[in-house]
Design a protein around this motif. Structure first.
Motif, PDB file in Angstrom:
ATOM      1  N   CYS A 154       0.824  -1.205   0.000  1.00 17.73           N
ATOM      2  CA  CYS A 154       0.000   0.000   0.000  1.00 17.73           C
ATOM      3  C   CYS A 154       0.864   1.263   0.000  1.00 17.73           C
ATOM      4  O   CYS A 154       0.598   2.215  -0.731  1.00 17.73           O
ATOM      5  CB  CYS A 154      -0.909  -0.024   1.225  1.00 17.73           C
ATOM      6  SG  CYS A 154      -1.551   1.573   1.735  1.00 17.73           S
ATOM      7  N   ASP A 159      -2.450   6.943   2.488  1.00 17.40           N
ATOM      8  CA  ASP A 159      -2.274   5.591   1.951  1.00 17.40           C
ATOM      9  C   ASP A 159      -3.220   4.601   2.616  1.00 17.40           C
ATOM     10  O   ASP A 159      -3.809   3.745   1.955  1.00 17.40           O
ATOM     11  CB  ASP A 159      -0.821   5.133   2.129  1.00 17.40           C
ATOM     12  CG  ASP A 159       0.121   5.820   1.147  1.00 17.40           C
ATOM     13  OD1 ASP A 159      -0.361   6.337   0.126  1.00 17.40           O
ATOM     14  OD2 ASP A 159       1.333   5.835   1.401  1.00 17.40           O
ATOM     15  N   LEU A 173      -6.254   2.392   1.151  1.00 16.41           N
ATOM     16  CA  LEU A 173      -6.272   0.938   1.333  1.00 16.41           C
ATOM     17  C   LEU A 173      -7.666   0.458   1.723  1.00 16.41           C
ATOM     18  O   LEU A 173      -8.060  -0.665   1.387  1.00 16.41           O
ATOM     19  CB  LEU A 173      -5.250   0.547   2.406  1.00 16.41           C
ATOM     20  CG  LEU A 173      -5.058  -0.949   2.660  1.00 16.41           C
ATOM     21  CD1 LEU A 173      -4.492  -1.639   1.429  1.00 16.41           C
ATOM     22  CD2 LEU A 173      -4.140  -1.172   3.864  1.00 16.41           C
TER      23      LEU A 173
END
Length: 606
Positions: A407, A471, A475
């Motif tokens: 990720c 991030d 995800l």
């Protein structure tokens, strides 16, 4: 997100950062300052001189400088630098970055009072590096500023000091003259430094209950058992057996709090000192039953905040705090409870939410909504729980979480392994530095980290779109990579023992297992109860919450925010999640509370 930068200011009459209309109001009073929303205040530092200004740290490499009767100024460090701490003296602010470098904001017209070798080149308009440390190849671990003086802890255990030495506060065995940066020796290894407005410093050593002090002792504020100023670090008496959390001094008294929350004081009782004229630190009776968690000291006053968000103050309280029955005297030599702004009553009972900062003539109270995502993931990395792959070279394989690595880098584990450990040789220290960024956004050992990024063909330094928060939020949307499912009961049949596997009895919520384990103590307990050897990828939910509430909670684990859709009942959501802090054993309870309060205000709920 709720306005997590809500900031309240109390200032002595005649000095303010407010509008003309606000200045016309009767002083003293609490005044709300509107800072930019959705940004958490990490720290505020106030100068101790009489020219009113203060520095606010909210972003990784950006600061905001406020000065009386002037517009706010934004200060920015180089993009590859991340702020670790900030501190202030009379005319100087110093910024410590994760790279071990020191930077300054200073008043060039008063540079002789500034404890920097190149301070005459620094201004409030520009951040400048202090080059001494790089020239001497010193990595600065921490710094503490006092009254026109400063200490630096370098390379783990080397202590340096510079600036005014009028009372021997630099610990150099002499009491006169300004000093350039010089090494200082303390009998025991120093681990923490505390600067004060009283022209003295305190040092916590590797022995947690052993405290040293040096400098001004005119009003018995060193707590060393005498009234003589000390030009070398001298052991403080009467606190053996108490592990110290923090310590500070005003001009007339000193205060320390222990990790157990006890509050000790010393100083001249006629000068607002606590300790009834004692020359050693004495347990303060009025706070004996309170657990102190924060301490802030100004030129003539001290504030202590308890774990119940009760604020106590003593010293010169006139013209600074709102008048009430218990603190209507100009001088208090015993702790007096100070009324907080009504806004904060919504948060009483919550832990580590209210933060305090104090200067010569002003005091701040603000809400510190900590995003503990990085802290939770850092702890997860340290425990190595539910790691599902390894990274590194033969003999130094480090367990990691595959989904998190991919990720953050947008690369597969195999691609990373080939680029870093097959084509090029990366040692364990470089790997660990890289993983610190993966799990917590920490940027350390910049040259080595930049080399790693270059080998992976990643932009360095990372952009604002490549942060841990963004991030992980992204995800959440990646259902294909989710490796775990929570089974939520969706019927009310009591005889579900024979129907657990029937369709329709349970609905599945996909999630990443490492997110659940990092963010919630309740789910950690569930996972630890299940035999890991079974390698199960499902678990039954025992929280007895509705599926809508649980889905919102899971999304909150990724995004730190709660957003309701049109078909969701806000009253039900607030009711079911209001006890989530304790029920789910969340670390970032403050932020969840603020999100629920936002919903209450939005929908006018009680």
């Amino acid at each position: 997100m709720f306005n997590s930068s809500s900031l309240y200011l109390s200032v002595q009459k005649g000095y303010s950062f407010l509008t003309k209309e606000e200045k016309a109001n009767k002083f003293p009073k609490w005044n709300k300052i509107s800072l930019k929303k959705t940004q958490t205040i990490k720290k505020i530092v106030c100068a101790s001189d009489f020219n009113f200004h203060f520095l606010v740290w909210k972003k990784p490499n950006k600061l905001e400088f406020y000065e009386k009767d002037k517009k706010k100024r934004k200060c920015q460090l180089p993009k590859n630098e991340t702020i670790k701490d900030i501190d202030s003296s009379h005319y100087t602010y110093q910024i410590l970055t994760e790279s071990g470098k020191v930077w300054s904001l200073a008043n060039k017209n008063a540079y002789k009072e500034v404890p920097l070798l190149d301070a005459d080149q620094s201004t409030f308009e520009e951040i400048r590096p202090v080059t001494f440390f790089e020239e001497k190849k010193l990595f600065v671990n921490s710094l503490a500023m006092g009254s026109a003086s400063c200490y630096y802890l370098c390379n783990g255990d080397q202590l340096y000091a510079s600036g005014s030495n009028a009372f021997g506060q630099l610990g150099l065995d002499q009491k006169i003259g300004d000093q350039e940066l010089m090494p200082v020796y303390v009998r025991d290894k120093v681990t923490k430094i505390f600067g004060t407005d009283a022209m003295n410093f305190f040092f916590i050593t590797s022995k947690p209950d052993l405290l040293y002090g040096c400098g001004n002792n005119t009003y018995e504020q060193l707590g060393i058992g005498s009234t003589v100023s000390q030009s070398i670090p001298t052991a403080v008496k009467n606190i053996k057996g108490s592990e110290i959390l923090t310590v500070s001094s005003s001009y007339t008294h000193s205060t320390l709090i222990t990790k157990k929350g006890q509050t000790f004081g010393c100083g001249h009782w006629r000068k607002n000192g606590i300790g009834a004229g004692k020359t050693i630190f004495t347990l303060i009776p009025q706070l004996k039953e309170k657990k102190a968690v924060q301490l802030a000291t100004g030129r003539n006053r001290t504030l202590v905040l308890t774990n119940q968000n009760e604020l106590y103050g003593w010293g010169r309280l006139d013209n600074l705090f709102p008048t009430n029955k218990s603190n209507n005297n100009n001088n208090q030599n015993i702790p007096t409870k100070i009324s907080l702004p009504g806004f904060f009553t919504n948060y009483l009972g919550s832990k580590d939410m209210i933060q305090i900062a104090i200067g010569s003539k002003l005091c701040f109270i603000y809400l510190d909504f900590k995003n503990t995502l990085s802290q939770d993931l850092r702890l997860l990395f340290e425990t190595k729980k539910f790691c599902d792959c390894e990274i590194g070279t033969l003999g130094t394989q480090i367990p990691v979480h595959k989904n998190l690595i991919e990720c953050r880098t947008k690369l597969t584990i195999d691609q990373i392994q080939n680029k870093l450990f097959v084509e090029k040789s990366i040692n364990k220290e470089q790997t660990l530095s890289f993983l610190k960024w993966i799990y917590s956004d920490e940027i350390s050992e910049i040259e080595k980290l930049e080399q790693t990024f270059n080998l992976l063909e990643l932009a360095f330094p990372p952009s604002v779109d490549n942060t841990l928060e963004k991030d992980i939020a992204q995800l959440y949307k990646d259902d294909d990579s989710k490796d775990f499912k929570i089974l939520v009961k969706i019927d009310d049949q009591e005889d579900n023992e024979n129907k657990e596997n029937e369709e329709g009895n349970y609905e599945e919520i996909p999630v990443h297992k490492f997110i659940l384990y990092a963010r919630s103590g309740l789910f950690r307990a569930m996972f630890d109860y299940v035999n890991e050897k079974e390698n199960t990828n499902k678990i039954q939910d025992y929280t007895h919450k509705s599926i809508k509430s649980l889905e919102i909670l899971i999304k909150y684990f990724y995004t730190n925010s709660i957003e309701l859709t049109a078909n969701q009942d806000p009253e039900l959501i607030v009711d079911e999640l209001s006890d989530a802090v304790e029920y789910y054993q969340l670390n970032d309870q403050c932020n969840l509370d603020s999100e629920l309060l936002k919903i209450k205000n939005q929908f006018d709920l009680n």
